[in-house]
Scaffold this motif. Sequence first.
Motif, PDB file in Angstrom:
ATOM      1  N   GLN A  98      39.487  49.248  40.256  1.00  0.00           N
ATOM      2  CA  GLN A  98      40.836  47.955  39.589  1.00  0.00           C
ATOM      3  C   GLN A  98      41.112  48.782  38.107  1.00  0.00           C
ATOM      4  O   GLN A  98      40.227  49.232  37.745  1.00  0.00           O
ATOM      5  N   GLU A 108      42.295  47.686  34.685  1.00  0.00           N
ATOM      6  CA  GLU A 108      42.631  45.996  34.223  1.00  0.00           C
ATOM      7  C   GLU A 108      43.633  46.154  32.544  1.00  0.00           C
ATOM      8  O   GLU A 108      43.505  47.586  32.271  1.00  0.00           O
ATOM      9  N   ARG A 120      44.754  42.299  36.790  1.00  0.00           N
ATOM     10  CA  ARG A 120      44.370  43.205  37.517  1.00  0.00           C
ATOM     11  C   ARG A 120      45.128  43.340  38.374  1.00  0.00           C
ATOM     12  O   ARG A 120      46.268  43.718  39.409  1.00  0.00           O
ATOM     13  N   SER A 121      45.431  44.866  38.611  1.00  0.00           N
ATOM     14  CA  SER A 121      45.834  46.228  40.026  1.00  0.00           C
ATOM     15  C   SER A 121      45.083  45.406  41.661  1.00  0.00           C
ATOM     16  O   SER A 121      43.780  44.953  41.434  1.00  0.00           O
ATOM     17  N   TYR A 122      45.322  46.223  41.969  1.00  0.00           N
ATOM     18  CA  TYR A 122      44.829  45.796  43.628  1.00  0.00           C
ATOM     19  C   TYR A 122      43.521  46.923  43.590  1.00  0.00           C
ATOM     20  O   TYR A 122      44.208  48.364  43.493  1.00  0.00           O
ATOM     21  N   PRO A 123      42.968  46.869  44.808  1.00  0.00           N
ATOM     22  CA  PRO A 123      41.370  47.260  44.482  1.00  0.00           C
ATOM     23  C   PRO A 123      42.048  48.806  45.308  1.00  0.00           C
ATOM     24  O   PRO A 123      42.782  48.784  46.460  1.00  0.00           O
TER      25      PRO A 123
END
Length: 705
Positions: free
Chosen positions: A391, A393, A403-406
Amino acid sequence: MKVLLSILFTGMMLPALAWQQPKTNKVVKPAAPPPQQLPAKKVLMAGRALKDRILLRWAPDDPNAWKLCNKYGYAIERYTVARDGKALPKPELLKGDGIIRPQELEKWDSVMLERDDYAAVIAQAIYGETFGMEMGEQGAQNILIQAGELEQRYTMALYGADHSFRAARMAGLGWLDAKVKPNEAYFYRIRSLVPPAIMNIEPAVVYISLKDHYPLPAPRLSKVDFGDKIASVRWNFKTQRTLYNSYYVERSENGKDFKSITDKPYTNMTADDAKDAEMLTYFDTLQHNDKKYYYRIRGVSAFGEVGEPSNVIAGSGLKSSGVNPFITKALPSKKGYTVYWDFPDSLNDAIVKFSLSQASSMNSTYASLIDSIPVGKRSFEFDPGIVSYVQVEVLERGGEIRRSYPFMVQPEDSVPPSVPIALKGRIDSTGRVYLDWSRNAEKDLMGYMIYRSSSLNNEFSLVQDTAWKGNSFIDSISVNSLNREIYYAVAAVDRRYNQSKYCQPLLLLKPDVIPPSDAVIAGYELNDHGIRIRITPSSSKDVVKHVIYRKNINGMNQWEKIKDTMSSAKEISYMDSIKAGGNYAYTVIAVDSSSLESQPAQPLTVYIPVKVRGKINELKLGVDRQLREIAVEWSAMAENGMIKSFELYRGGDKQKISLYKVIDNRTATSFADKDLLVNTKYTYGIRAVFSDGGYSDMQVKTVVY
């Protein structure tokens, strides 16, 4: 102990469904499947020990099986297998009261339904005429619709039973046993009464005692992320899924007075075996960003019990820019992989830094890889090491982290972990198996697969179908079987599902609770030295000796141990050098390595005659023709005091000598024989009979009359 079927459902409030009287109670009897074509269905069961009672919950693992069981019902049996810490030689059976099936519709009264929403859900699932699906289609489409409706009824009934033990009992899916004692241990068996010709449904068993009671522990609240008037409450669902299947989320504004913000228990909405089902997230809307809120959770068990509250996490809402970074790609590079992401350059002044974090699965806890990446960068090179999720952040100046999407990074890996070592274990008297081994050092280790077999010649089978995280494991087996040997092996598996070979199998011996088989007395022989007994030994492998007993039937009538024999021959021979005459009985008992004794062999009764001893010293025959008699005279013996009587034998010209008279006078020394024929040769014999059953040698003489 494993829980019942995990009923995965939304955490939203389920309204009580409208009542509709069923048109018919008929159950369509399915055609019997061809032999060995369809696998058997199962009943799954779990137990919960309270301080003074034991609760049982069960459910079939198939909707059709559930429907048939509602018609035919279940039978429950309780076996008391141990008392005061010792296994009973024979389990004590206690059968339940009659057939267990859903109670009649009339008993699901309105008071019960108003008090228990889950009872309404179950009753509608069992007795409702329809269940939220249109039934107007025809043919194959109608069959599919009916199958889907049955699946919904089944799921809803089990969901309701998981949250109300009283409703579960009314639905024929639960039982309470108050006739239990703290010094006893029990096996419970629940079996379906559906005829096997209709559907083969395997029973379920649970081993439990009041000593297994434990308070429900507090779950662990993992984290609470605060955003713009929103809080994301997260906790691990899988770590305690054997205890809890749903949760209440509670909130407080002062850290002391907590109230549930979920009217009904909240649970996950995805398949139980999905990778992203490990974490549960509940989103709470906040009225203010500048106010502190406190969160905690409580677990709800399959028996409707609510556990202790979790740890508390507090925080406040944060003003957000509303933009998250977005990972676009991850490409191989010299050091491993380079991650690329998008974020508007126009917002660089509103953020403090980027950071990169990594986790072993999408919903597990993320660990920081790089804590500070300049705001102007949109890529970063790193070595993931193992299959992982990353991720990006962004820390905003207001303190909010977005946070970004995993994004999954998957390096090539075909090398399995090393083989586990130092496997050891033990089995206690109740059948619990305790295993442990040395932990592997691989970073990408997912866990271990535990295998079991009754023989090295048989194929090993998995004890459970998911990787076990720890390096110790508790299994449960039956100790009431003739085969005492059981083998265990462990293999390691990584996150790419590369599995090592088995470790060296570990042999464990079950505690011995089964006495050896009986020995048999095969025959006997009498000779001058006494009696020789022939014994066919017990067929049990763990027999260490055979104990031979004898008793004098005419004496005290008590068994006397006369021999311990350790012989391992196919037939045991024992010479009993007994001298005295009389009737004697023999038996034999087999004893195994756990000092358990077989039943005594069928007794053998033998008469042992007393040997001939002594002889009358002199025999005289006198013919008196005037008196027309033959006078038979003999001399007294040294054993005169033991003489009981005399036996006089006589024979003629054409007659063999045979018993003629018994003279009961033990002091007699003569007898006059008047029953005679002229010109006949007579042969006389005399012997003494002793009080112990023995007799003397016979003195014989012949005379002509």
